[in-house]
Write a protein that holds these residues in place. Structure first.
Motif, PDB file in Angstrom:
ATOM      1  N   GLU A 135     -31.871   7.773 -60.662  1.00 44.14           N
ATOM      2  CA  GLU A 135     -30.546   7.323 -61.089  1.00 44.14           C
ATOM      3  C   GLU A 135     -29.440   8.098 -60.380  1.00 44.14           C
ATOM      4  O   GLU A 135     -28.378   7.538 -60.085  1.00 44.14           O
ATOM      5  N   LEU A 136     -29.674   9.358 -60.066  1.00 44.30           N
ATOM      6  CA  LEU A 136     -28.684  10.137 -59.309  1.00 44.30           C
ATOM      7  C   LEU A 136     -28.537   9.617 -57.883  1.00 44.30           C
ATOM      8  O   LEU A 136     -27.457   9.719 -57.294  1.00 44.30           O
ATOM      9  N   CYS A 137     -29.598   9.057 -57.326  1.00 47.25           N
ATOM     10  CA  CYS A 137     -29.490   8.424 -56.007  1.00 47.25           C
ATOM     11  C   CYS A 137     -28.504   7.254 -56.076  1.00 47.25           C
ATOM     12  O   CYS A 137     -27.633   7.117 -55.212  1.00 47.25           O
ATOM     13  N   GLU A 185     -41.719  15.925 -66.279  1.00 37.92           N
ATOM     14  CA  GLU A 185     -41.756  15.588 -64.852  1.00 37.92           C
ATOM     15  C   GLU A 185     -41.368  14.128 -64.607  1.00 37.92           C
ATOM     16  O   GLU A 185     -40.652  13.827 -63.656  1.00 37.92           O
ATOM     17  N   GLU A 186     -41.821  13.241 -65.466  1.00 39.63           N
ATOM     18  CA  GLU A 186     -41.435  11.828 -65.350  1.00 39.63           C
ATOM     19  C   GLU A 186     -39.940  11.677 -65.588  1.00 39.63           C
ATOM     20  O   GLU A 186     -39.261  10.925 -64.882  1.00 39.63           O
ATOM     21  N   LEU A 187     -39.419  12.412 -66.559  1.00 33.84           N
ATOM     22  CA  LEU A 187     -37.981  12.371 -66.843  1.00 33.84           C
ATOM     23  C   LEU A 187     -37.177  12.858 -65.646  1.00 33.84           C
ATOM     24  O   LEU A 187     -36.165  12.249 -65.281  1.00 33.84           O
ATOM     25  N   LYS A 188     -37.622  13.915 -65.014  1.00 39.45           N
ATOM     26  CA  LYS A 188     -36.919  14.432 -63.827  1.00 39.45           C
ATOM     27  C   LYS A 188     -36.927  13.400 -62.702  1.00 39.45           C
ATOM     28  O   LYS A 188     -35.935  13.237 -61.998  1.00 39.45           O
ATOM     29  N   GLY A 189     -38.037  12.691 -62.529  1.00 37.12           N
ATOM     30  CA  GLY A 189     -38.109  11.652 -61.508  1.00 37.12           C
ATOM     31  C   GLY A 189     -37.139  10.514 -61.796  1.00 37.12           C
ATOM     32  O   GLY A 189     -36.474  10.005 -60.884  1.00 37.12           O
ATOM     33  N   LEU A 210     -27.213  19.316 -58.614  1.00 36.82           N
ATOM     34  CA  LEU A 210     -26.849  20.432 -57.728  1.00 36.82           C
ATOM     35  C   LEU A 210     -28.031  20.885 -56.877  1.00 36.82           C
ATOM     36  O   LEU A 210     -27.875  21.199 -55.695  1.00 36.82           O
ATOM     37  N   GLU A 211     -29.227  20.903 -57.470  1.00 39.82           N
ATOM     38  CA  GLU A 211     -30.408  21.407 -56.767  1.00 39.82           C
ATOM     39  C   GLU A 211     -30.865  20.472 -55.644  1.00 39.82           C
ATOM     40  O   GLU A 211     -31.160  20.919 -54.536  1.00 39.82           O
ATOM     41  N   PHE A 212     -30.914  19.174 -55.915  1.00 38.21           N
ATOM     42  CA  PHE A 212     -31.479  18.240 -54.937  1.00 38.21           C
ATOM     43  C   PHE A 212     -30.437  17.526 -54.084  1.00 38.21           C
ATOM     44  O   PHE A 212     -30.732  17.110 -52.973  1.00 38.21           O
ATOM     45  N   PHE A 213     -29.224  17.364 -54.607  1.00 39.15           N
ATOM     46  CA  PHE A 213     -28.204  16.608 -53.885  1.00 39.15           C
ATOM     47  C   PHE A 213     -27.063  17.498 -53.375  1.00 39.15           C
ATOM     48  O   PHE A 213     -26.227  17.047 -52.610  1.00 39.15           O
ATOM     49  N   GLN A 214     -27.010  18.752 -53.856  1.00 35.89           N
ATOM     50  CA  GLN A 214     -25.948  19.697 -53.517  1.00 35.89           C
ATOM     51  C   GLN A 214     -24.564  19.124 -53.838  1.00 35.89           C
ATOM     52  O   GLN A 214     -23.580  19.406 -53.168  1.00 35.89           O
ATOM     53  N   LYS A 215     -24.493  18.301 -54.886  1.00 38.79           N
ATOM     54  CA  LYS A 215     -23.247  17.691 -55.328  1.00 38.79           C
ATOM     55  C   LYS A 215     -23.218  17.732 -56.848  1.00 38.79           C
ATOM     56  O   LYS A 215     -24.258  17.596 -57.491  1.00 38.79           O
ATOM     57  N   PRO A 216     -22.037  17.905 -57.434  1.00 32.28           N
ATOM     58  CA  PRO A 216     -21.967  17.954 -58.910  1.00 32.28           C
ATOM     59  C   PRO A 216     -22.065  16.569 -59.534  1.00 32.28           C
ATOM     60  O   PRO A 216     -21.653  15.579 -58.940  1.00 32.28           O
ATOM     61  N   PHE A 217     -22.611  16.540 -60.721  1.00 34.10           N
ATOM     62  CA  PHE A 217     -22.629  15.323 -61.531  1.00 34.10           C
ATOM     63  C   PHE A 217     -21.507  15.475 -62.540  1.00 34.10           C
ATOM     64  O   PHE A 217     -21.560  16.324 -63.432  1.00 34.10           O
ATOM     65  N   LYS A 218     -20.466  14.655 -62.416  1.00 37.73           N
ATOM     66  CA  LYS A 218     -19.243  14.838 -63.207  1.00 37.73           C
ATOM     67  C   LYS A 218     -19.100  13.854 -64.364  1.00 37.73           C
ATOM     68  O   LYS A 218     -18.060  13.820 -65.000  1.00 37.73           O
ATOM     69  N   GLY A 225     -37.456  13.101 -53.135  1.00 35.03           N
ATOM     70  CA  GLY A 225     -38.738  12.973 -53.815  1.00 35.03           C
ATOM     71  C   GLY A 225     -38.659  12.216 -55.129  1.00 35.03           C
ATOM     72  O   GLY A 225     -39.411  12.499 -56.058  1.00 35.03           O
ATOM     73  N   ALA A 226     -37.755  11.260 -55.202  1.00 30.81           N
ATOM     74  CA  ALA A 226     -37.614  10.463 -56.423  1.00 30.81           C
ATOM     75  C   ALA A 226     -38.527   9.244 -56.341  1.00 30.81           C
ATOM     76  O   ALA A 226     -38.717   8.676 -55.268  1.00 30.81           O
ATOM     77  N   PRO A 227     -39.096   8.822 -57.463  1.00 34.10           N
ATOM     78  CA  PRO A 227     -39.955   7.628 -57.451  1.00 34.10           C
ATOM     79  C   PRO A 227     -39.128   6.357 -57.344  1.00 34.10           C
ATOM     80  O   PRO A 227     -37.993   6.292 -57.809  1.00 34.10           O
TER      81      PRO A 227
END
Length: 147
Positions: free
Chosen positions: A68-70, A59-63, A15-23, A96-98
């Motif tokens: 994967e969300l991309c 932080e690595e986990l968030k990246g 929601l924060e970075f993609f403005q779309k829900p992960f369902k 900002g994903a690695p």
């Protein structure tokens, strides 16, 4: 971190970075060894390697989750979701994903077996056991023995 916490973190990042829900589901997969995570095309699940979280932190986990969300969002939209696609690389830069995750420092301790030829003395190192009754020296055809 539990699978439920990973699920809520993934939904929040989506929601924060993609403005779309992960369902769909995000889970830790203990069988992953070389990659930080993977997106499954068949059921849209995201699997994460827990070792990266334990070794490199949140932080690595968030990246890894962003990466994967991309894949996830582009695949659902019918756009190019593979690493070589321009749309995928642009979305990685936008959020900002690695492109690759940091390597794990933990290396498997590989046992090495050392074999020597009885005739010429050539030394062979192998990870797997060699049947010395069946195989022989490639240089002089002599008999091998394990040191």
């Amino acid at each position: 971190m539990t699978d439920e916490q990973l699920q809520s973190l993934t939904e929040k990042i989506s929601l924060e970075f993609f403005q779309k829900p992960f369902k769909h589901k995000a889970v830790f997969n203990p069988r992953l060894r070389t990659s930080g995570g993977r997106y499954l095309l068949a059921n849209h699940y995201i699997e994460i390697n827990r070792k990266y979280y334990e070794e490199h932190g949140l932080e690595e986990l968030k990246g890894i989750i962003k990466h994967e969300l991309c894949h996830y969002h582009l695949h659902l939209e019918g756009k190019g979701y593979k690493h070589r696609d321009r749309e995928f690389r642009e979305l990685l830069n936008k959020v900002g994903a690695p492109r690759h995750c940091s390597p794990l420092s933990e290396k498997k301790n590989l046992t090495r077996r050392i074999y020597e030829c009885t005739r010429c003395g050539h030394i062979y190192t192998r990870q797997r056991r060699v049947n010395t009754n069946r195989y022989f020296c490639g240089k002089c055809k002599g008999k091998l023995f394990e040191k």
